[in-house]
Write an enzyme that holds these catalytic residues in place. Structure first.
Site, PDB file in Angstrom:
ATOM      1  N   ILE A  23       0.845  -1.205   0.000  1.00  0.00           N
ATOM      2  CA  ILE A  23       0.000   0.000   0.000  1.00  0.00           C
ATOM      3  C   ILE A  23       0.881   1.256   0.000  1.00  0.00           C
ATOM      4  CG2 ILE A  23      -1.902   1.184   1.158  1.00  0.00           C
ATOM      5  CD1 ILE A  23      -2.562  -1.512   2.554  1.00  0.00           C
ATOM      6  N   ASN A  54      12.719  -1.180   6.055  1.00  0.00           N
ATOM      7  CA  ASN A  54      13.854  -2.095   6.245  1.00  0.00           C
ATOM      8  C   ASN A  54      13.755  -3.332   5.348  1.00  0.00           C
ATOM      9  OD1 ASN A  54      11.813  -3.528   7.425  1.00  0.00           O
ATOM     10  ND2 ASN A  54      12.845  -3.878   9.387  1.00  0.00           N
ATOM     11  N   SER A  94      -7.119  -1.052  10.359  1.00  0.00           N
ATOM     12  CA  SER A  94      -7.705  -2.157   9.605  1.00  0.00           C
ATOM     13  C   SER A  94      -9.135  -2.414  10.036  1.00  0.00           C
ATOM     14  CB  SER A  94      -6.860  -3.403   9.899  1.00  0.00           C
ATOM     15  OG  SER A  94      -7.547  -4.550   9.484  1.00  0.00           O
ATOM     16  N   TYR A 115      -2.142  -9.510  15.803  1.00  0.00           N
ATOM     17  CA  TYR A 115      -2.064  -8.470  14.771  1.00  0.00           C
ATOM     18  C   TYR A 115      -3.191  -7.458  14.949  1.00  0.00           C
ATOM     19  CZ  TYR A 115      -2.979  -6.142  10.358  1.00  0.00           C
ATOM     20  OH  TYR A 115      -3.257  -5.179   9.409  1.00  0.00           O
ATOM     21  N   LYS A 143      -3.425  -3.131  16.212  1.00  0.00           N
ATOM     22  CA  LYS A 143      -4.109  -1.987  15.571  1.00  0.00           C
ATOM     23  C   LYS A 143      -4.993  -1.269  16.592  1.00  0.00           C
ATOM     24  CE  LYS A 143      -2.270  -2.559  11.541  1.00  0.00           C
ATOM     25  NZ  LYS A 143      -1.181  -1.650  11.142  1.00  0.00           N
ATOM     26  N   TYR A 173      -8.551   0.255   6.717  1.00  0.00           N
ATOM     27  CA  TYR A 173      -8.635  -0.295   5.363  1.00  0.00           C
ATOM     28  C   TYR A 173      -9.505  -1.540   5.361  1.00  0.00           C
ATOM     29  CZ  TYR A 173      -4.006   2.010   5.197  1.00  0.00           C
ATOM     30  OH  TYR A 173      -2.943   2.862   5.305  1.00  0.00           O
ATOM     31  N   PHE A 174     -10.200  -1.726   4.239  1.00  0.00           N
ATOM     32  CA  PHE A 174     -10.893  -2.992   4.033  1.00  0.00           C
ATOM     33  C   PHE A 174      -9.944  -3.890   3.218  1.00  0.00           C
ATOM     34  CE2 PHE A 174     -14.786  -2.790   6.382  1.00  0.00           C
ATOM     35  CZ  PHE A 174     -14.582  -1.543   6.968  1.00  0.00           C
ATOM     36  N   ASN A 229      -3.106 -13.492   1.769  1.00  0.00           N
ATOM     37  CA  ASN A 229      -4.297 -12.829   1.223  1.00  0.00           C
ATOM     38  C   ASN A 229      -4.715 -13.481  -0.088  1.00  0.00           C
ATOM     39  OD1 ASN A 229      -2.734 -10.082   2.584  1.00  0.00           O
ATOM     40  ND2 ASN A 229      -4.778 -10.664   3.202  1.00  0.00           N
TER      41      ASN A 229
HETATM   42  P1  NAD Z   1       3.505  -4.650   3.386  1.00  0.00           P
HETATM   43  O1  NAD Z   1       4.080  -5.743   4.222  1.00  0.00           O
HETATM   44  O2  NAD Z   1       3.483  -4.820   1.918  1.00  0.00           O
HETATM   45  O3  NAD Z   1       4.217  -3.270   3.712  1.00  0.00           O
HETATM   46  C1  NAD Z   1       4.758  -2.957   4.971  1.00  0.00           C
HETATM   47  C2  NAD Z   1       6.141  -2.386   4.751  1.00  0.00           C
HETATM   48  O4  NAD Z   1       6.683  -2.043   6.020  1.00  0.00           O
HETATM   49  C3  NAD Z   1       7.096  -3.365   4.101  1.00  0.00           C
HETATM   50  O5  NAD Z   1       7.776  -2.752   3.039  1.00  0.00           O
HETATM   51  C4  NAD Z   1       8.045  -3.750   5.224  1.00  0.00           C
HETATM   52  O6  NAD Z   1       9.342  -4.046   4.733  1.00  0.00           O
HETATM   53  C5  NAD Z   1       8.011  -2.500   6.089  1.00  0.00           C
HETATM   54  N1  NAD Z   1       8.317  -2.722   7.516  1.00  0.00           N
HETATM   55  C6  NAD Z   1       7.731  -3.591   8.385  1.00  0.00           C
HETATM   56  N2  NAD Z   1       8.277  -3.468   9.610  1.00  0.00           N
HETATM   57  C7  NAD Z   1       9.216  -2.489   9.512  1.00  0.00           C
HETATM   58  C8  NAD Z   1      10.102  -1.878  10.422  1.00  0.00           C
HETATM   59  N3  NAD Z   1      10.166  -2.248  11.726  1.00  0.00           N
HETATM   60  N4  NAD Z   1      10.927  -0.907   9.980  1.00  0.00           N
HETATM   61  C9  NAD Z   1      10.882  -0.498   8.703  1.00  0.00           C
HETATM   62  N5  NAD Z   1      10.070  -1.030   7.781  1.00  0.00           N
HETATM   63  C10 NAD Z   1       9.240  -1.999   8.185  1.00  0.00           C
HETATM   64  O7  NAD Z   1       2.029  -4.379   3.941  1.00  0.00           O
HETATM   65  P2  NAD Z   1       0.847  -3.520   3.325  1.00  0.00           P
HETATM   66  O8  NAD Z   1      -0.193  -4.445   2.824  1.00  0.00           O
HETATM   67  O9  NAD Z   1       1.391  -2.468   2.428  1.00  0.00           O
HETATM   68  O10 NAD Z   1       0.280  -2.873   4.659  1.00  0.00           O
HETATM   69  C11 NAD Z   1       0.690  -1.599   5.097  1.00  0.00           C
HETATM   70  C12 NAD Z   1       0.007  -1.286   6.407  1.00  0.00           C
HETATM   71  O11 NAD Z   1      -1.402  -1.387   6.241  1.00  0.00           O
HETATM   72  C13 NAD Z   1       0.355  -2.262   7.541  1.00  0.00           C
HETATM   73  O12 NAD Z   1       0.444  -1.523   8.747  1.00  0.00           O
HETATM   74  C14 NAD Z   1      -0.836  -3.198   7.570  1.00  0.00           C
HETATM   75  O13 NAD Z   1      -1.037  -3.741   8.852  1.00  0.00           O
HETATM   76  C15 NAD Z   1      -1.972  -2.262   7.193  1.00  0.00           C
HETATM   77  N6  NAD Z   1      -3.129  -2.961   6.597  1.00  0.00           N
HETATM   78  C16 NAD Z   1      -2.962  -3.735   5.482  1.00  0.00           C
HETATM   79  C17 NAD Z   1      -4.062  -4.406   4.949  1.00  0.00           C
HETATM   80  C18 NAD Z   1      -3.924  -5.278   3.735  1.00  0.00           C
HETATM   81  O14 NAD Z   1      -4.853  -6.050   3.441  1.00  0.00           O
HETATM   82  N7  NAD Z   1      -2.833  -5.217   2.979  1.00  0.00           N
HETATM   83  C19 NAD Z   1      -5.332  -4.273   5.530  1.00  0.00           C
HETATM   84  C20 NAD Z   1      -5.453  -3.469   6.668  1.00  0.00           C
HETATM   85  C21 NAD Z   1      -4.354  -2.802   7.187  1.00  0.00           C
HETATM   86  N1  UFG Z   2      -9.514 -16.731   1.386  1.00  0.00           N
HETATM   87  C1  UFG Z   2      -9.585 -17.980   0.798  1.00  0.00           C
HETATM   88  N2  UFG Z   2      -8.414 -18.562   0.413  1.00  0.00           N
HETATM   89  C2  UFG Z   2      -7.193 -17.977   0.567  1.00  0.00           C
HETATM   90  C3  UFG Z   2      -7.138 -16.702   1.176  1.00  0.00           C
HETATM   91  C4  UFG Z   2      -8.317 -16.114   1.588  1.00  0.00           C
HETATM   92  O1  UFG Z   2     -10.668 -18.540   0.636  1.00  0.00           O
HETATM   93  O2  UFG Z   2      -6.163 -18.585   0.198  1.00  0.00           O
HETATM   94  C5  UFG Z   2     -10.764 -16.038   1.761  1.00  0.00           C
HETATM   95  C6  UFG Z   2     -10.870 -15.713   3.241  1.00  0.00           C
HETATM   96  O3  UFG Z   2     -11.451 -16.777   3.958  1.00  0.00           O
HETATM   97  C7  UFG Z   2     -11.755 -14.444   3.205  1.00  0.00           C
HETATM   98  C8  UFG Z   2     -11.369 -13.768   1.880  1.00  0.00           C
HETATM   99  O4  UFG Z   2     -10.783 -14.804   1.086  1.00  0.00           O
HETATM  100  O5  UFG Z   2     -13.108 -14.808   3.123  1.00  0.00           O
HETATM  101  C9  UFG Z   2     -10.360 -12.646   2.055  1.00  0.00           C
HETATM  102  O6  UFG Z   2      -9.238 -13.144   2.800  1.00  0.00           O
HETATM  103  P1  UFG Z   2      -7.867 -12.315   2.919  1.00  0.00           P
HETATM  104  O7  UFG Z   2      -6.912 -13.165   3.674  1.00  0.00           O
HETATM  105  O8  UFG Z   2      -7.441 -11.814   1.579  1.00  0.00           O
HETATM  106  O9  UFG Z   2      -8.305 -11.028   3.751  1.00  0.00           O
HETATM  107  P2  UFG Z   2      -8.968 -10.924   5.200  1.00  0.00           P
HETATM  108  O10 UFG Z   2     -10.303 -10.290   5.009  1.00  0.00           O
HETATM  109  O11 UFG Z   2      -8.903 -12.170   5.933  1.00  0.00           O
HETATM  110  O12 UFG Z   2      -7.974  -9.913   5.915  1.00  0.00           O
HETATM  111  C10 UFG Z   2      -7.478  -8.734   5.278  1.00  0.00           C
HETATM  112  C11 UFG Z   2      -6.082  -8.434   5.779  1.00  0.00           C
HETATM  113  C12 UFG Z   2      -6.102  -8.067   7.222  1.00  0.00           C
HETATM  114  C13 UFG Z   2      -7.066  -6.975   7.464  1.00  0.00           C
HETATM  115  C14 UFG Z   2      -8.428  -7.312   6.901  1.00  0.00           C
HETATM  116  C15 UFG Z   2      -9.316  -6.108   6.982  1.00  0.00           C
HETATM  117  O13 UFG Z   2      -5.233  -9.544   5.585  1.00  0.00           O
HETATM  118  O14 UFG Z   2      -4.839  -7.602   7.596  1.00  0.00           O
HETATM  119  O15 UFG Z   2      -8.327  -7.689   5.522  1.00  0.00           O
HETATM  120  O16 UFG Z   2     -10.571  -6.404   6.547  1.00  0.00           O
HETATM  121  F1  UFG Z   2      -7.186  -6.770   8.769  1.00  0.00           F
END
Ligand code: NAD
Ligand code: UFG
Length: 334
Positions: free
Chosen positions: A12, A32, A124, A148, A152, A176-177, A198
């Protein structure tokens, strides 16, 4: 504005850097590479043709973070850096609590020390727990099922208390969703360093025949087809939400859902991916994944009204862009 983006090389964060640079902001990335790599930074520059300042630092290291604030005039921080794998957080609770909470405390501390008055925090939808969808920002939070999710909740709480002692500070909590998709260039996208947790990166790896099939976690939920319902949002829409939040969040503590408000089942997502990209995705229905809920989608009214932001891309665009990035992968990194 000069924006410090922690975790800016991540999924993101990288898309948000593109959106910020395209809007004329300057970007300093602190990452990092625990879940990303240098090629992402190179590709952000390739897309935007703008310079980026990069620090390879762990944001839990106070001395190194302090150096960044000392060396730069920072107007705002978007704090993405964190660990995000739900299952791993149950196995490694200390790493998750340490990484996600200490980094947030340090960002808040540095902002206070250096008079930086804008913080945007990556939260999240997981904080809503098993509330009934659509989730609204004012809902009472329910327990999450894993460390996790708890990080948050705790970080949101820390930032709430920090706002109370600083009348000039603006904190946006962005919940975020389910972000999926990739930048239309196909140069940046979701590229986990390990087996995807995911769903979308798993689907694209099956499409590329790197994996044999998708495992669908349960078809006995009380939903239209029995599979889990989520609110999938294009990652570039999500990125634009951060720009809107930086520009429009007033002082004080403000929470915004960033989603589309539309619920899509796993089977609908797979079908849309197949039809959009003309690729069959073999799948098997297996048991439910512990901790998953049936329904998770947003009420997005508050972000629309207060930030003037709304998600624009449909599911077809998300599936097309996710696949374009996956197809490019081997060409990008090597
Ligand atoms: P990501 O893992 O792709 O990105 C996180 C980045 O942070 C990575 O580049 C990682 O190297 C860096 N990082 C982690 N720990 C670190 C540290 N101690 N010092 C420096 N860098 C560090 O994850 P993302 O999907 O881009 O998510 C970004 C943020 O959004 C996270 O806080 C995550 O919890 C939150 N979030 C993500 C989702 C999702 O579905 N992707 C949903 C809800 C919330
Ligand atoms: N799913 C599968 N197979 C897979 C992966 C996921 O069937 O291999 C299903 C899950 O059961 C769920 C949907 O696909 O019904 C989405 O799953 P994700 O793992 O992609 O996402 P989640 O909704 O479980 O969680 C994500 C992020 C969390 C965040 C949340 C917020 O991973 O960090 O969305 O809604 F908190």
């Amino acid at each position: 504005m000069n924006i410090l983006v922690t975790g800016g090389a991540g999924y993101i964060g990288s898309h948000t850097c593109v959106a910020l640079l395209n809007e004329g902001h300057s970007v300093i990335i602190a990452d990092n590479f625990v879940n990303s790599n240098q090629s992402v930074i190179n590709n952000i520059t390739k897309i935007t043709k703008k310079p980026i300042k990069f620090y390879n630092v762990d944001v839990t290291n106070e001395t190194l973070i302090n150096n960044i604030f000392r060396e730069n005039k920072i107007d705002g921080v978007i704090h993405f850096a964190g660990l995000k794998a739900v299952g791993e957080s149950i196995e490694k609770p200390i790493s998750y609590y340490f990484n996600n909470i200490v980094s947030t405390i340090l960002i808040a501390k540095m902002c206070q020390m250096y008079n930086v008055n804008r913080i945007v925090f990556s939260s999240s939808a997981t904080v809503y727990g098993n509330n009934s969808s659509p989730f609204t920002e004012s809902m009472k939070l329910l327990p999450t099922t894993n460390p996790y999710g708890e990080t948050k909740v705790i970080c949101e709480r820390i930032l709430l208390d920090v706002v109370k002692i600083n009348p000039r500070l603006s904190v946006s909590i962005l919940r975020y969703f389910n972000p999926i998709g990739a930048h239309e260039s196909g140069l940046i996208g979701e590229s986990p360093n390990t087996i995807p947790n995911n769903i979308m990166p798993f689907i694209t790896q099956v499409a590329k025949r790197l994996r044999e099939k998708l495992y669908i976690f349960g078809n006995d939920y009380p939903t239209k087809d029995g599979t889990g319902i989520r609110d999938y949002i294009h990652v570039m829409d999500l990125a634009e939400g951060h720009v809107a939040s930086l520009n429009n969040t007033p002082v004080g503590y403000h929470i915004y859902n960033l989603g589309t408000g539309i619920g899509t089942s796993v089977l609908e997502l797979v079908k849309t991916f197949e039809e959009t990209n003309k690729i069959k995705i073999p799948y098997e229905i297996v048991g439910r994944r512990p901790g998953d809920i049936a329904l998770c989608y947003a009420d997005v009214t508050k972000a629309q009204v207060e930030l003037g932001w709304t998600a624009k891309c449909d599911l077809t665009t998300m599936c097309r862009d996710a696949w374009r990035f996956e197809k490019n992968q081997s060409l990008i990194n090597y």
